[in-house]
Write a protein that holds these residues in place. Sequence first.
Motif, mmCIF file in Angstrom:
data_model
loop_
_atom_site.group_PDB
_atom_site.id
_atom_site.type_symbol
_atom_site.label_atom_id
_atom_site.label_comp_id
_atom_site.label_asym_id
_atom_site.label_seq_id
_atom_site.Cartn_x
_atom_site.Cartn_y
_atom_site.Cartn_z
ATOM 1 N N PHE A 49 0.614 -1.137 0.065
ATOM 2 C CA PHE A 49 0.107 -0.001 0.080
ATOM 3 C C PHE A 49 0.933 1.148 -0.113
ATOM 4 C CE2 PHE A 49 -2.624 3.092 2.701
ATOM 5 C CZ PHE A 49 -3.438 3.585 1.477
ATOM 6 N N LYS A 50 1.975 1.211 0.783
ATOM 7 C CA LYS A 50 2.837 2.295 0.970
ATOM 8 C C LYS A 50 3.319 2.647 -0.897
ATOM 9 C CE LYS A 50 4.744 1.618 5.299
ATOM 10 N NZ LYS A 50 5.924 1.313 6.364
ATOM 11 N N GLN A 51 3.547 1.576 -1.399
ATOM 12 C CA GLN A 51 4.204 1.750 -2.829
ATOM 13 C C GLN A 51 3.191 2.309 -3.597
ATOM 14 O OE1 GLN A 51 7.490 1.387 -3.838
ATOM 15 N NE2 GLN A 51 6.538 2.559 -5.434
ATOM 16 N N VAL A 52 1.655 2.093 -3.404
ATOM 17 C CA VAL A 52 0.820 2.352 -4.129
ATOM 18 C C VAL A 52 0.712 4.112 -3.965
ATOM 19 C CG1 VAL A 52 -1.827 2.706 -4.230
ATOM 20 C CG2 VAL A 52 -0.782 0.340 -4.281
ATOM 21 N N VAL A 53 0.981 4.414 -2.535
ATOM 22 C CA VAL A 53 0.695 5.615 -2.463
ATOM 23 C C VAL A 53 1.768 6.631 -3.139
ATOM 24 C CG1 VAL A 53 1.049 7.564 -0.560
ATOM 25 C CG2 VAL A 53 -0.289 5.330 -0.066
ATOM 26 N N VAL A 54 2.972 5.993 -3.376
ATOM 27 C CA VAL A 54 4.307 6.612 -3.943
ATOM 28 C C VAL A 54 3.735 6.707 -5.639
ATOM 29 C CG1 VAL A 54 6.660 6.212 -4.742
ATOM 30 C CG2 VAL A 54 5.892 6.247 -2.332
ATOM 31 N N LEU B 114 -10.862 7.416 -1.896
ATOM 32 C CA LEU B 114 -10.043 5.911 -2.289
ATOM 33 C C LEU B 114 -9.404 5.973 -3.612
ATOM 34 C CD1 LEU B 114 -13.223 3.502 -1.547
ATOM 35 C CD2 LEU B 114 -11.397 4.375 0.069
ATOM 36 N N VAL B 115 -8.532 5.179 -3.365
ATOM 37 C CA VAL B 115 -7.573 4.843 -4.635
ATOM 38 C C VAL B 115 -8.549 4.172 -5.673
ATOM 39 C CG1 VAL B 115 -5.510 3.680 -5.796
ATOM 40 C CG2 VAL B 115 -5.294 5.022 -3.632
ATOM 41 N N LYS B 116 -8.498 4.194 -6.884
ATOM 42 C CA LYS B 116 -9.375 3.651 -7.678
ATOM 43 C C LYS B 116 -8.733 2.238 -8.173
ATOM 44 C CE LYS B 116 -10.961 8.142 -10.019
ATOM 45 N NZ LYS B 116 -10.932 8.880 -11.165
ATOM 46 N N ASN B 117 -9.392 1.196 -7.604
ATOM 47 C CA ASN B 117 -8.981 -0.022 -7.841
ATOM 48 C C ASN B 117 -10.251 -1.009 -8.178
ATOM 49 O OD1 ASN B 117 -10.210 -0.339 -5.288
ATOM 50 N ND2 ASN B 117 -8.577 -1.323 -4.373
ATOM 51 N N LYS B 118 -10.072 -2.455 -8.291
ATOM 52 C CA LYS B 118 -11.224 -3.340 -8.396
ATOM 53 C C LYS B 118 -12.382 -3.012 -7.589
ATOM 54 C CE LYS B 118 -12.418 -8.082 -8.580
ATOM 55 N NZ LYS B 118 -13.199 -8.334 -7.456
ATOM 56 N N PHE B 119 -12.119 -2.823 -6.302
ATOM 57 C CA PHE B 119 -13.300 -2.384 -5.196
ATOM 58 C C PHE B 119 -13.908 -1.137 -5.558
ATOM 59 C CE2 PHE B 119 -13.996 -0.406 -0.892
ATOM 60 C CZ PHE B 119 -15.371 -0.933 -0.908
ATOM 61 N N TYR B 120 -13.169 -0.088 -5.923
ATOM 62 C CA TYR B 120 -13.747 1.260 -6.140
ATOM 63 C C TYR B 120 -14.565 1.097 -7.499
ATOM 64 C CZ TYR B 120 -14.094 5.789 -8.060
ATOM 65 O OH TYR B 120 -14.675 7.084 -8.577
ATOM 66 N N ARG C 131 -12.787 -4.548 5.195
ATOM 67 C CA ARG C 131 -12.419 -3.863 3.923
ATOM 68 C C ARG C 131 -11.001 -3.016 3.834
ATOM 69 N NH1 ARG C 131 -13.999 -5.585 -1.541
ATOM 70 N NH2 ARG C 131 -16.272 -6.001 -0.896
ATOM 71 N N ALA C 132 -10.983 -1.972 4.954
ATOM 72 C CA ALA C 132 -9.741 -1.204 5.073
ATOM 73 C C ALA C 132 -8.601 -2.142 5.372
ATOM 74 C CB ALA C 132 -10.350 -0.254 5.905
ATOM 75 N N LYS C 133 -8.662 -2.855 6.381
ATOM 76 C CA LYS C 133 -7.743 -3.643 6.997
ATOM 77 C C LYS C 133 -7.010 -4.613 5.693
ATOM 78 C CE LYS C 133 -6.715 -7.528 10.261
ATOM 79 N NZ LYS C 133 -6.938 -8.251 11.277
ATOM 80 N N ARG C 134 -8.067 -5.086 4.958
ATOM 81 C CA ARG C 134 -7.347 -6.021 3.993
ATOM 82 C C ARG C 134 -6.658 -5.027 2.899
ATOM 83 N NH1 ARG C 134 -12.769 -8.702 1.215
ATOM 84 N NH2 ARG C 134 -11.173 -9.059 -0.460
ATOM 85 N N GLY C 135 -7.259 -3.958 2.668
ATOM 86 C CA GLY C 135 -6.255 -3.095 1.696
ATOM 87 C C GLY C 135 -4.977 -2.591 2.284
ATOM 88 N N MET C 136 -5.347 -1.703 3.364
ATOM 89 C CA MET C 136 -4.194 -0.861 3.988
ATOM 90 C C MET C 136 -3.210 -1.670 4.620
ATOM 91 S SD MET C 136 -6.074 2.895 4.595
ATOM 92 C CE MET C 136 -7.432 2.159 5.420
ATOM 93 N N PHE C 137 -3.823 -2.544 5.564
ATOM 94 C CA PHE C 137 -2.808 -3.240 6.632
ATOM 95 C C PHE C 137 -2.169 -4.619 5.979
ATOM 96 C CE2 PHE C 137 -2.152 -5.824 10.562
ATOM 97 C CZ PHE C 137 -1.358 -4.838 10.940
ATOM 98 N N GLU C 138 -3.246 -5.130 4.962
ATOM 99 C CA GLU C 138 -2.808 -6.590 4.653
ATOM 100 C C GLU C 138 -2.331 -6.681 3.002
ATOM 101 O OE1 GLU C 138 -6.132 -8.976 5.342
ATOM 102 O OE2 GLU C 138 -6.061 -8.926 7.433
ATOM 103 N N GLY C 139 -2.448 -5.207 2.345
ATOM 104 C CA GLY C 139 -2.016 -5.345 1.147
ATOM 105 C C GLY C 139 -2.686 -5.670 0.079
ATOM 106 N N ASP C 140 -3.988 -6.009 0.149
ATOM 107 C CA ASP C 140 -5.062 -6.535 -0.945
ATOM 108 C C ASP C 140 -5.301 -5.251 -1.686
ATOM 109 O OD1 ASP C 140 -6.798 -7.383 -2.760
ATOM 110 O OD2 ASP C 140 -7.856 -8.627 -1.036
ATOM 111 N N LEU C 141 -4.594 -5.089 -2.809
ATOM 112 C CA LEU C 141 -4.721 -4.006 -3.764
ATOM 113 C C LEU C 141 -5.774 -3.957 -4.555
ATOM 114 C CD1 LEU C 141 -0.587 -3.323 -4.526
ATOM 115 C CD2 LEU C 141 -2.222 -2.663 -2.588
ATOM 116 N N LYS C 142 -6.365 -5.056 -4.867
ATOM 117 C CA LYS C 142 -7.471 -5.179 -5.741
ATOM 118 C C LYS C 142 -8.957 -5.198 -4.763
ATOM 119 C CE LYS C 142 -5.384 -8.027 -9.132
ATOM 120 N NZ LYS C 142 -5.271 -9.281 -9.833
#
Length: 313
Positions: A208-213, A232-238, A262-273
């Motif tokens: 997620f940090k890399q997505v921010v960059v 939100l960053v535009k991804n599959k969930f968005y 859902r937020a935990k999955r994305g930002m903490f666990e790194g599920d980018l989709k």
Amino acid sequence: MSNKITKLFNIQYPIIQAGMIWNSGWRLASASSNAGILGLLGAGSMYPDVLREHIQKCKKATDKPFGVNVPMLYPNVEEIMNIIVEEGVKIVFTSAGNPKTWTSWLQERGITVVHVVSSVKFALKAQDAGVDAVVAEGFEAGGHNGRDETTTLTLIPMVREQLTIPLIAAGGIATGKAMLATMILGADAVQVGSRFVASEESSAHQAFKQVVVDVKEGDTQLTLKELAPVRLVKNKFYDEIQELYKSSPSPKQLKELLGRARAKRGMFEGDLKDGELEIGQIAGLIHDIKPVAEIVRDMLKEFDLAKQEVATF
């Protein structure tokens, strides 16, 4: 750099590291406080026992002031508040709720209270509730935004015009120049979120940090206003959210799509989709992952240079 906010929190510089869910654990908060700013733990992503652990670890990692950000929409907020008092935390930032609910209770226990708002109307309500300071957060921010989409550039002077208590600007602030701009507009300090997500000490997943960059202009969008507005960053969930909006969904249907964690999955666990990736518009200006101390140093250096440049106009 002494002013109302540095004196209120007993910190060196008028910068607050935002208490963001899944990003603001004890490592980030203590590193921020050790850098001379105010570090905040993000209680919104912590069960009560986890928050207690983070507070205790933060106290061991820094002898400087730090606080806890508490979104009041969570069901275990009473337990959270009691833990904060028991552990001797002296600063609480409240958000996503009525400031009258907890302000007096906290202050009676020797705690400084700051409330986060997104409009002049709610800033005045917070002042009337007796808070010690207000964070006014513009539409650019990544977390729980207001529904009116008021930008920081317009929100800060409008709030300053009405408020008598200290004012902290938030939303789209990641540089020394932005810090100076908002302080010229009337803020006494700034609260910075997204820039600290992309720090070495952030508890966010490395992916997620890399997505921010990597985020560019236009890669984020404010959505889910019927629940709690987030950027939100535009991804599959968005994309799934936008598809559902075509059928004019009810809040219940949106909640069903959002589901749990859902937020935990994305930002903490790194599920980018399929994860929820919250970040501010300013991510388009964030190009690297650095230690907190370096981020603070860079901001302050740019702030001082910008002041010198403005003086020559």
